[in-house]
Design a protein around this motif. Sequence first.
Motif, PDB file in Angstrom:
ATOM      1  N   VAL A 142      77.766  54.688  26.128  1.00 30.13           N
ATOM      2  CA  VAL A 142      76.661  53.606  26.320  1.00 30.13           C
ATOM      3  C   VAL A 142      76.667  52.940  25.051  1.00 30.13           C
ATOM      4  O   VAL A 142      76.294  53.425  23.909  1.00 30.13           O
ATOM      5  CB  VAL A 142      75.423  54.404  26.553  1.00 30.13           C
ATOM      6  N   ASP A 143      76.956  51.759  25.093  1.00 27.72           N
ATOM      7  CA  ASP A 143      77.041  50.586  23.803  1.00 27.72           C
ATOM      8  C   ASP A 143      77.940  51.417  22.593  1.00 27.72           C
ATOM      9  O   ASP A 143      77.411  51.397  21.453  1.00 27.72           O
ATOM     10  CB  ASP A 143      75.615  50.321  23.422  1.00 27.72           C
ATOM     11  N   GLY A 144      79.010  52.184  22.984  1.00 27.45           N
ATOM     12  CA  GLY A 144      79.805  52.836  22.058  1.00 27.45           C
ATOM     13  C   GLY A 144      79.441  54.049  21.652  1.00 27.45           C
ATOM     14  O   GLY A 144      80.049  54.830  20.786  1.00 27.45           O
ATOM     15  N   VAL A 145      78.067  54.648  22.287  1.00 27.36           N
ATOM     16  CA  VAL A 145      78.028  55.992  21.849  1.00 27.36           C
ATOM     17  C   VAL A 145      78.173  57.008  22.888  1.00 27.36           C
ATOM     18  O   VAL A 145      78.022  56.740  24.067  1.00 27.36           O
ATOM     19  CB  VAL A 145      76.401  56.200  21.524  1.00 27.36           C
ATOM     20  N   GLU A 146      79.043  58.031  22.592  1.00 26.74           N
ATOM     21  CA  GLU A 146      79.607  59.027  23.669  1.00 26.74           C
ATOM     22  C   GLU A 146      78.334  60.060  24.001  1.00 26.74           C
ATOM     23  O   GLU A 146      77.747  60.714  23.038  1.00 26.74           O
ATOM     24  CB  GLU A 146      80.652  59.910  23.144  1.00 26.74           C
ATOM     25  N   ILE A 147      78.089  60.194  25.227  1.00 27.23           N
ATOM     26  CA  ILE A 147      77.181  61.319  25.914  1.00 27.23           C
ATOM     27  C   ILE A 147      77.993  62.152  26.760  1.00 27.23           C
ATOM     28  O   ILE A 147      78.583  61.754  27.591  1.00 27.23           O
ATOM     29  CB  ILE A 147      75.856  60.303  26.757  1.00 27.23           C
ATOM     30  N   ASP A 148      77.651  63.414  26.453  1.00 27.92           N
ATOM     31  CA  ASP A 148      78.646  64.436  27.090  1.00 27.92           C
ATOM     32  C   ASP A 148      77.701  64.783  27.918  1.00 27.92           C
ATOM     33  O   ASP A 148      76.450  65.355  27.552  1.00 27.92           O
ATOM     34  CB  ASP A 148      79.096  65.485  26.308  1.00 27.92           C
ATOM     35  N   VAL A 149      78.134  65.480  29.249  1.00 28.26           N
ATOM     36  CA  VAL A 149      77.231  66.299  30.090  1.00 28.26           C
ATOM     37  C   VAL A 149      78.170  67.409  30.556  1.00 28.26           C
ATOM     38  O   VAL A 149      79.108  67.195  31.301  1.00 28.26           O
ATOM     39  CB  VAL A 149      76.730  65.534  31.351  1.00 28.26           C
ATOM     40  N   ILE A 150      77.782  68.534  29.967  1.00 31.15           N
ATOM     41  CA  ILE A 150      78.493  70.044  30.441  1.00 31.15           C
ATOM     42  C   ILE A 150      78.025  70.303  31.864  1.00 31.15           C
ATOM     43  O   ILE A 150      76.900  70.617  31.911  1.00 31.15           O
ATOM     44  CB  ILE A 150      78.234  70.944  29.405  1.00 31.15           C
TER      45      ILE A 150
END
Length: 339
Positions: free
Chosen positions: A256-264
Amino acid sequence: MAVPLDHSSAVDYTALRNFAALRGQLRVSLTPRCNIACWFCHNEGDIPPPVTRANRSLQPRMKQFSAENYLTSIEALAGAGLKRVYFTGGEPLTSPLARPVLENLPDLGADGSYTLITNGTRVRYHRSWLAGTRLDKVKVSLHYFSDESIRAIANTRISIDAVLDGIEQARGIFPQVELNCLLQRENEHEIGSILEFSLNRRLPVQFIELVSTDFNESRASSAVSADALIAHLRTLTADERTEVTGVGQGRRVFRVDGVEIDVIHRNLGRHHVGQCGACPKRTHCVEGFWALRLDHTGSLQPCLLRDDLRLDVTSLVNHPGHLAETTASHVSAFTEGSL
């Protein structure tokens, strides 16, 4: 300098090196003690703080390892290929060994990394010497976003302000700072705020579905699915990929806008190996084999749920080559299902 391996040895390092190549972790627990007591804590397989608080007769195993023992073990195992090292606890910054260990870490080279996992509350106190360590990254646990939720989740009078301050202190010290957040009923109403906080500060964040252990099964109803979060993230970005290779649980990765969001996300499967095939706990294991855990008693554990598979390395710390060989043999037996 990494401990050289005896290539004439009959020990087969293939399983250990394959595990390392699949991004397997060496998780080094410096202490089972913590200054908070999150209800879901598994304490890397030892008695968690909330259990001890409820019943003082239930205490973690006695400390055996010194700072020198930790450093020798890390160097030996790094020489055998385990170069992704994570420091955990309890809360590692409550340990008197934190400074002598973290200030004297061996150079892992360009392909290695050191990560500190912390609740953030002690970063300000230790910031002067933390800045001089080889740590590459700090992961701060942000499972709460108000005084009310930190009390409900961590059973502490410490204010959320101390955690948020720790994050800001870490940002001023380390090249990489990330957040992690366990999805649960107690913080479900704050997940949006935690996500917004991470995006505003451009901090990668990992959201994790609850892994059931013997210590948290009484509150299994607190587990929250990641489905609603995933649906929300898809309204923010079309940049999504799924990772199911390597060890551990599969994850969905959003940018999102270059920010990584991980969902395990447990729906994506897990990494099981030979020993897992006949494991009596397989039906409720959602992680598989993704980390070797080295703890304060001098034990190496390939599986969080199986205390009987611990390897005692206390007698090997003065013989680093033998420690690496014995670890390689243990991992081989585990992956072949013969341990």
